[in-house]
Design a protein around this motif. Structure first.
Motif, PDB file in Angstrom:
ATOM      1  N   ILE A 507       0.859  -1.182   0.000  1.00  0.00           N
ATOM      2  CA  ILE A 507       0.000   0.000   0.000  1.00  0.00           C
ATOM      3  C   ILE A 507       0.896   1.233   0.000  1.00  0.00           C
ATOM      4  CG2 ILE A 507      -1.827   1.265   1.176  1.00  0.00           C
ATOM      5  CD1 ILE A 507      -2.559  -1.338   2.615  1.00  0.00           C
ATOM      6  N   VAL A 508       0.694   2.111  -0.972  1.00  0.00           N
ATOM      7  CA  VAL A 508       1.488   3.340  -1.090  1.00  0.00           C
ATOM      8  C   VAL A 508       0.549   4.525  -0.991  1.00  0.00           C
ATOM      9  CG1 VAL A 508       3.044   4.699  -2.523  1.00  0.00           C
ATOM     10  CG2 VAL A 508       3.168   2.198  -2.581  1.00  0.00           C
ATOM     11  N   LEU A 509       0.834   5.446  -0.058  1.00  0.00           N
ATOM     12  CA  LEU A 509       0.034   6.659   0.068  1.00  0.00           C
ATOM     13  C   LEU A 509       0.946   7.870  -0.115  1.00  0.00           C
ATOM     14  CD1 LEU A 509      -2.900   7.352   2.443  1.00  0.00           C
ATOM     15  CD2 LEU A 509      -1.159   9.112   2.107  1.00  0.00           C
ATOM     16  N   LEU A 510       0.637   8.682  -1.124  1.00  0.00           N
ATOM     17  CA  LEU A 510       1.406   9.882  -1.434  1.00  0.00           C
ATOM     18  C   LEU A 510       0.519  11.100  -1.198  1.00  0.00           C
ATOM     19  CD1 LEU A 510       2.920   8.643  -4.827  1.00  0.00           C
ATOM     20  CD2 LEU A 510       3.959   8.477  -2.550  1.00  0.00           C
ATOM     21  N   PHE A 511       1.031  12.074  -0.447  1.00  0.00           N
ATOM     22  CA  PHE A 511       0.214  13.217  -0.041  1.00  0.00           C
ATOM     23  C   PHE A 511       0.955  14.501  -0.394  1.00  0.00           C
ATOM     24  CE2 PHE A 511      -3.291  14.097   3.217  1.00  0.00           C
ATOM     25  CZ  PHE A 511      -3.444  15.430   2.823  1.00  0.00           C
ATOM     26  N   ASP A 512       0.395  15.262  -1.335  1.00  0.00           N
ATOM     27  CA  ASP A 512       0.981  16.529  -1.758  1.00  0.00           C
ATOM     28  C   ASP A 512      -0.027  17.650  -1.499  1.00  0.00           C
ATOM     29  OD1 ASP A 512       2.789  18.309  -2.866  1.00  0.00           O
ATOM     30  OD2 ASP A 512       2.288  17.849  -4.937  1.00  0.00           O
ATOM     31  N   ASN A 513       0.461  18.870  -1.415  1.00  0.00           N
ATOM     32  CA  ASN A 513      -0.396  20.068  -1.325  1.00  0.00           C
ATOM     33  C   ASN A 513      -1.012  20.308   0.051  1.00  0.00           C
ATOM     34  OD1 ASN A 513       0.083  20.780  -3.937  1.00  0.00           O
ATOM     35  ND2 ASN A 513      -2.024  20.599  -4.639  1.00  0.00           N
ATOM     36  N   ALA A 546       1.563  -3.332   9.748  1.00  0.00           N
ATOM     37  CA  ALA A 546       2.658  -4.285   9.958  1.00  0.00           C
ATOM     38  C   ALA A 546       2.235  -5.372  10.938  1.00  0.00           C
ATOM     39  CB  ALA A 546       3.900  -3.556  10.467  1.00  0.00           C
ATOM     40  N   ALA A 547       1.427  -4.988  11.948  1.00  0.00           N
ATOM     41  CA  ALA A 547       0.935  -5.979  12.913  1.00  0.00           C
ATOM     42  C   ALA A 547       0.037  -6.993  12.228  1.00  0.00           C
ATOM     43  CB  ALA A 547       0.173  -5.273  14.034  1.00  0.00           C
ATOM     44  N   ALA A 548      -0.628  -6.559  11.153  1.00  0.00           N
ATOM     45  CA  ALA A 548      -1.487  -7.467  10.377  1.00  0.00           C
ATOM     46  C   ALA A 548      -0.711  -8.092   9.226  1.00  0.00           C
ATOM     47  CB  ALA A 548      -2.702  -6.718   9.837  1.00  0.00           C
ATOM     48  N   LYS A 549       0.623  -7.912   9.233  1.00  0.00           N
ATOM     49  CA  LYS A 549       1.519  -8.451   8.207  1.00  0.00           C
ATOM     50  C   LYS A 549       1.157  -7.932   6.815  1.00  0.00           C
ATOM     51  CE  LYS A 549       2.643 -12.574  10.886  1.00  0.00           C
ATOM     52  NZ  LYS A 549       2.714 -14.050  10.948  1.00  0.00           N
ATOM     53  N   ARG A 550       0.931  -6.630   6.769  1.00  0.00           N
ATOM     54  CA  ARG A 550       0.674  -5.959   5.507  1.00  0.00           C
ATOM     55  C   ARG A 550       1.663  -4.805   5.371  1.00  0.00           C
ATOM     56  NH1 ARG A 550      -1.703  -9.955   5.344  1.00  0.00           N
ATOM     57  NH2 ARG A 550      -3.870 -10.374   4.683  1.00  0.00           N
ATOM     58  N   ASP A 551       2.148  -4.576   4.146  1.00  0.00           N
ATOM     59  CA  ASP A 551       3.151  -3.537   3.908  1.00  0.00           C
ATOM     60  C   ASP A 551       2.481  -2.210   3.541  1.00  0.00           C
ATOM     61  OD1 ASP A 551       5.338  -5.171   4.365  1.00  0.00           O
ATOM     62  OD2 ASP A 551       5.377  -5.891   2.299  1.00  0.00           O
TER      63      ASP A 551
END
Length: 783
Positions: A507-513, A546-551
Motif C-alpha cells: 500500500i502506497v500513500l502519497l500526499f501533496d499540497n 505491519a501488525a497485520a503483516k501488511r506492507d
C-alpha cells in the motif's frame, strides 16, 4: 489597478483596414485616440461608440466580432484595463489577426500595472504620450499572427484548461472538484504558483486545449479584478480559436457587466449545479477534441518556433513528464521507501517527484497507490471551531483520529476502485465489491467528488455533531470529538482493508499540497501541528498494518520552510526519514534543461553544447549564456525553465531564427518582475508580512548594511521587530545574500541552504559585513 467593464470604443483605420479597441473612459484618453485616428486617416476617420454603431436591431457583440473578423489587424489600447477591450484583444489573437497593444505612458502607473501582470511582456507593446506619436504607430501596423508563432498541437492527454484563482474559495473548489470528478485530465494556470500570466503562455495553453473553464469572481474576492481581466482575455481567445469555452459565476452579471460576453456567462447557485454544468461541459470538450485539426501553416514553423521546454509546473505536464524527467537521488530514495517526507522550496520539483513516483508504483504488480492532492487549506472551519473550544493542543488525539479515519477511508476507496474494474468480468470481484460498499456505506464514506470534497464532507460532519452537542448542552471534550470522528469504524475499516490487501501487496500513500493555500496571516502553531499529526498518523497506520503483516509506505511532500518549522517544534526531530530537494549543483540544472531540449528536438543522443549553441548565443553580457540564466534563477528548476522559455518567446516574436543576447537580457527582466510578486506571496503566506514588502527595495542600492535594509522595511511601514523578521526571511529565501571579503556574492544556496552556515560567515566578516540583493530580483527593483 482599476478594471472597467463599461462600454468601449472602436475606430476603423481605413487605409490599413485595421480595428482599434479602447476604453470609453477616461475622456482625455479617448480624445487623444480620436485625434490620432484623424491624423492616421487624413482626418477622414471617425470613432464609433456603441450608441452610434448603426446596429439598431442587431446584437452588438456579434457586430463587434464581425468587424474584428473583417479587419486586417487589430490595435487595442491597454492604458486602462477594460474587460471588453481585453476580450476583443483575445478574440482577435484567436482568429489569427496581427495585433498591436498600445499604452499611453502619460497616464500614471500605466506601464507598471502592465509589467506587473505580465500579460503583454512577451509580445511587447508600443507606448505613446500624445496623438501624434499614436498616429505614427497606427501608420505602421503589424502583420504577424501570434497564433501561428506560438500555437501548439492539441494535448489529447490533458485537453482541458482551467483558469485558477488566487483565493481558493468554495466556488472555485467546487469548479475544480467537478472537473476532477469528470475524469477528464486538465492543465491550469494557478496564480499562487505563478503570479504572472503571459500572452505567449495563454496561446500555447489554449491552442493545446479543446475546452476552457473560466470561473468569474465577485468584486469582493481578493484579486478578482486581475482574475476577471484574465478571464475576459482567455474567453475572447477561446472564442476566436473556436474552442469550447465555459464562463460561470455564482451570480448573474448585472446590466453593467461586460457587454461583449456577459450573455455567455452561465450562472450557478450551488455545488450541485456546478457539478452538473462542469461535468457536462468536460465531456463535451473531450468529444470536441476529436474534431480539432492542426491549423494551416504549422509546417512552416522554424526550429526555434517548435522548441519548447515543457511546462514549469508538473501539474500541467504529468502525462508527458516521464520523457524528460531527471531521476535525482531524492526520487530514487522515494521509490526505495527510505523516506516519508520530501521537502523542497517552491519550484524545486516536489510535485514532479510526486507524479513520477506515483506512476512508477502503479506499474509494479501488487501495488495499491493512493495519491492525494487537496486543492487548498481545507481544514480552516474545523480548526476555527476547535480553537473556540479550548487550547488546540488538548485535541491532538482528535486531530490524529481525523487523519486516521480520512486516510484509511481513502486507501479503502482506492481498493474499491480496483475491484470495481475487476467486477466487470469477475464474479468473485463483484462479491468483494459489495462487501466493501457495505462497510463504506455504514460509515457514510462516499466516493462522490474528489479528495478535497471528502475532506470538506468529514469536516462538516464533525462540526454538525459539535453544534448538535452544544444544543444538548453536552461538554465538548477531546474524547467526545474522537468518538465522533471514529464513529466506531476504524476497526471495521482496518479489517476490510487488510482482508483485500494481499500479504505480498504494497500500500502506497502519497500526499501533496497539504501546505497549499495557507492562511494569508502566516503559518501558525496549528498549521504546523496539523502536518506533524498527519506524519505521525501515517507512521501509526504503517505500524498497525505491519501488525497485520501488511506492507504500507507513505510520503508527504512539503515546502521546505514548512518542514523546518515542523522540525523545530518536534522533540524527536531526527525520527522521520526525509529528503530535501536543494538545488546547489549547476551541472544537475544543466541536466534538467538537456533532457527537455533533447525531448523537444527529438535528438536524445545530442550533447548539451550542441543543442544549446544551436538555439542560444554563446555569451550574454560577457558571460556564458547558460550561466547568465542560472545566475538569475535562484537555483530553482522552475525559474530556470521560465527564463529560457521567455528568451525563446522574445526571439520568436522578434522574428529571430536564433535567440539573441537582447532576448536573454529581456527574459531575465521579465522573470525578475515575476519573482518580486512570487516571493512576496511566499513571504506573506509563511510570515503574515505584506506581499508588497519587496517593493520597499525599489530604487535601493544593491549592496547595503543590515541596518540599511531594515530601514527600508521600516520606511515601508514595518515595526523594528518585523523588520528584523523580514530581513531573516529574505536571507532564507535567497532574496538577500552576503558580500564576501573577495567581493563575491554568496546566497543561501551557496551554503547548502544552511542558514547557520550563512550567519557564521556574516559573523566572521564582523561589522564590515555588507548584504546584497540577488541579481534575479534586483533587475526589477532597480530604479
Amino acid at each position: 489597478m482599476n478594471i472597467t467593464a463599461d462600454r468601449s470604443c472602436r475606430m476603423v483605420i481605413k487605409k490599413a483596414s485595421a480595428f482599434l479597441a479602447y476604453p470609453g473612459q477616461p475622456s482625455d484618453l479617448v480624445s487623444t485616440i480620436d485625434a490620432a485616428g484623424r491624423r492616421a486617416n487624413g482626418g477622414k476617420a471617425s470613432i464609433v461608440t456603441w450608441p452610434e454603431m448603426g446596429v439598431f436591431g442587431q446584437v452588438i457583440p456579434d457586430h463587434v466580432r464581425r468587424n474584428i473578423q473583417e479587419a486586417a489587424a487589430v490595435i487595442f489600447d491597454i492604458t486602462r484595463p477594460n474587460l471588453n477591450v481585453y476580450y476583443e484583444a483575445g478574440y482577435a489573437i484567436g482568429l489569427g489577426k496581427p495585433v498591436a497593444p498600445v499604452v499611453n505612458t502619460s497616464f500614471q502607473n500605466a506601464t507598471s500595472d502592465i509589467q506587473r501582470d505580465g500579460l503583454f511582456d512577451n509580445i511587447g507593446y508600443k507606448t505613446y504620450e500624445n496623438s501624434e506619436q499614436l498616429a505614427d504607430i497606427l501608420s505602421d501596423l503589424p502583420t504577424t499572427s501570434l497564433v501561428e508563432l506560438y500555437g501548439r498541437e492539441l494535448d489529447n492527454q490533458q485537453p482541458l484548461f482551467i483558469l485558477d484563482t488566487l483565493r481558493k474559495t468554495d466556488f472555485r473548489n467546487a469548479v475544480v472538484s467537478a472537473v476532477k470528478a469528470s475524469k477528464v485530465h486538465f492543465r491550469s494556470f494557478d496564480p499562487v504558483e505563478v503570479p504572472r500570466l503571459s500572452t505567449v503562455t495563454v496561446i500555447t495553453q489554449l491552442t493545446a486545449s479543446s475546452g476552457i473553464v473560466l470561473p468569474i469572481l465577485g468584486e469582493h474576492i481578493e484579486d478578482a479584478l486581475r482574475h476577471n481581466l484574465r478571464a475576459a482575455f482567455l474567453a475572447g481567445l477561446g472564442h476566436g480559436l473556436g474552442r469550447q469555452t465555459l464562463l460561470l459565476e455564482m451570480r448573474r452579471f448585472d446590466a453593467a457587466g461586460p457587454a461583449d460576453y456577459r450573455d455567455m456567462v452561465a450562472p450557478v447557485v450551488d455545488d450541485k449545479a456546478i457539478t452538473e454544468l462542469v461535468g457536462e461541459f468536460s465531456q463535451t470538450a473531450l468529444l470536441a477534441a476529436q474534431s480539432i485539426r492542426s491549423r494551416p501553416g504549422k509546417s512552416t514553423k522554424s526550429a526555434l518556433q517548435t522548441l519548447t521546454l515543457g511546462s514549469s509546473a508538473a501539474e500541467n505536464e504529468f502525462r508527458t513528464l516521464a520523457s524528460y524527467f531527471v531521476e535525482t537521488a531524492e526520487f530514487v530514495r522515494t521509490l526505495r521507501g527510505e523516506i516519508n517526507v520530501v521537502a523542497g522550496r517552491k519550484g524545486s520539483g516536489k510535485t514532479a517527484i510526486f507524479f513520477q513516483a506515483r506512476d512508477n508504483f502503479r506499474e509494479e504488480k501488487g501495488s495499491i497507490v493512493t495519491d492525494l492532492k487537496p486543492e487548498s487549506h481545507q481544514l480552516s472551519l474545523f480548526r476555527e471551531e476547535l480553537l473556540k473550544i479550548v487550547d488546540v493542543g488538548a485535541f491532538d488525539h482528535s486531530l490524529a483520529a481525523f487523519w486516521y479515519f480520512l486516510l484509511l477511508s481513502e486507501v479503502l476507496l482506492t481498493i474499491r476502485r480496483n475491484f470495481e474494474f475487476k467486477a466487470r468480468f469477475n464474479g468473485e470481484a463483484l462479491t468483494s465489491l459489495r462487501e466493501i460498499d457495505e462497510v463504506l456505506d455504514a460509515y457514510q464514506i462516499n466516493e462522490s467528488g474528489d479528495f478535497t470534497t471528502r475532506i470538506n464532507r468529514l469536516s462538516r460532519f464533525v462540526l454538525e455533531e459539535i453544534e448538535a452537542a452544544k444544543k444538548r448542552r453536552q461538554t465538548i471534550s477531546p474524547e467526545f470529538l474522537t468518538n465522533v470522528i471514529f464513529r466506531g469504524g476504524i476497526t471495521d475499516l482496518k479489517k476490510i482493508t487488510s482482508k483485500y490487501v494481499g500479504a505480498n501487496d504494497l500500500i502506497v500513500l502519497l500526499f501533496d499540497n497539504i501546505d497549499k493555500g495557507w492562511p494569508t496571516n502566516g503559518v501558525d502553531e496549528f498549521d504546523v501541528r496539523l502536518v506533524r499529526l498527519l506524519i505521525e498518523t501515517l507512521d501509526k497506520i504503517k505500524r498497525d498494518f505491519a501488525a497485520a503483516k501488511r506492507d504500507f509506505m507513505s510520503v508527504v511532500f512539503l515546502r521546505n520552510d514548512i518542514y523546518e518549522m515542523l522540525v523545530e517544534g518536534t522533540p524527536d526531530r531526527g525520527k522521520a526519514g526525509q529528503a530535501r530537494i536543494d538545488w546547489t549543483d549547476r551541472a544537475k540544472l544543466k541536466q534538467v534543461i538537456l533532457k527537455r531540449l533533447q525531448a523537444s528536438s527529438r535528438e536524445p543522443n545530442t550533447s548539451f553544447n550542441q543543442l544549446w549553441n544551436r538555439f542560444f548565443p554563446e555569451v550574454v553580457q560577457g558571460q556564458d549564456s547558460f550561466e547568465f540564466m542560472v545566475d538569475h534563477c535562484l537555483m530553482r528548476p522552475r525559474f530556470l525553465i521560465n527564463i529560457i522559455e521567455n528568451a525563446i518567446s522574445n526571439a520568436v516574436n522578434r522574428g529571430h531564427e536564433k535567440v539573441g543576447e537582447e532576448d536573454c537580457v529581456d527574459a531575465v527582466r521579465q522573470h525578475s518582475l515575476y519573482l518580486v510578486d512570487d516571493f512576496g506571496y511566499e513571504i506573506r503566506d509563511v510570515s503574515g508580512l505584506s506581499a508588497e514588502l519587496l517593493y520597499s527595495l525599489v530604487g535601493a542600492e544593491k549592496i547595503m548594511t543590515k541596518a540599511g535594509f531594515q530601514q527600508k522595511f521600516c520606511d515601508f511601514g514595518l515595526e523594528q521587530e518585523d523588520a528584523e523578521k523580514a530581513f531573516t526571511l529574505m536571507l532564507w529565501y535567497g532574496v538577500l545574500g552576503i558580500r564576501t571579503k573577495d567581493h563575491s556574492e554568496r546566497f543561501i544556496y551557496d551554503y547548502e541552504y544552511n542558514m547557520k552556515r550563512l550567519n557564521a560567515e556574516a559573523r566572521i566578516l564582523g561589522e564590515e559585513v555588507l548584504y546584497v540583493t540577488n541579481a534575479a530580483l534586483h533587475v526589477a527593483l532597480a530604479a
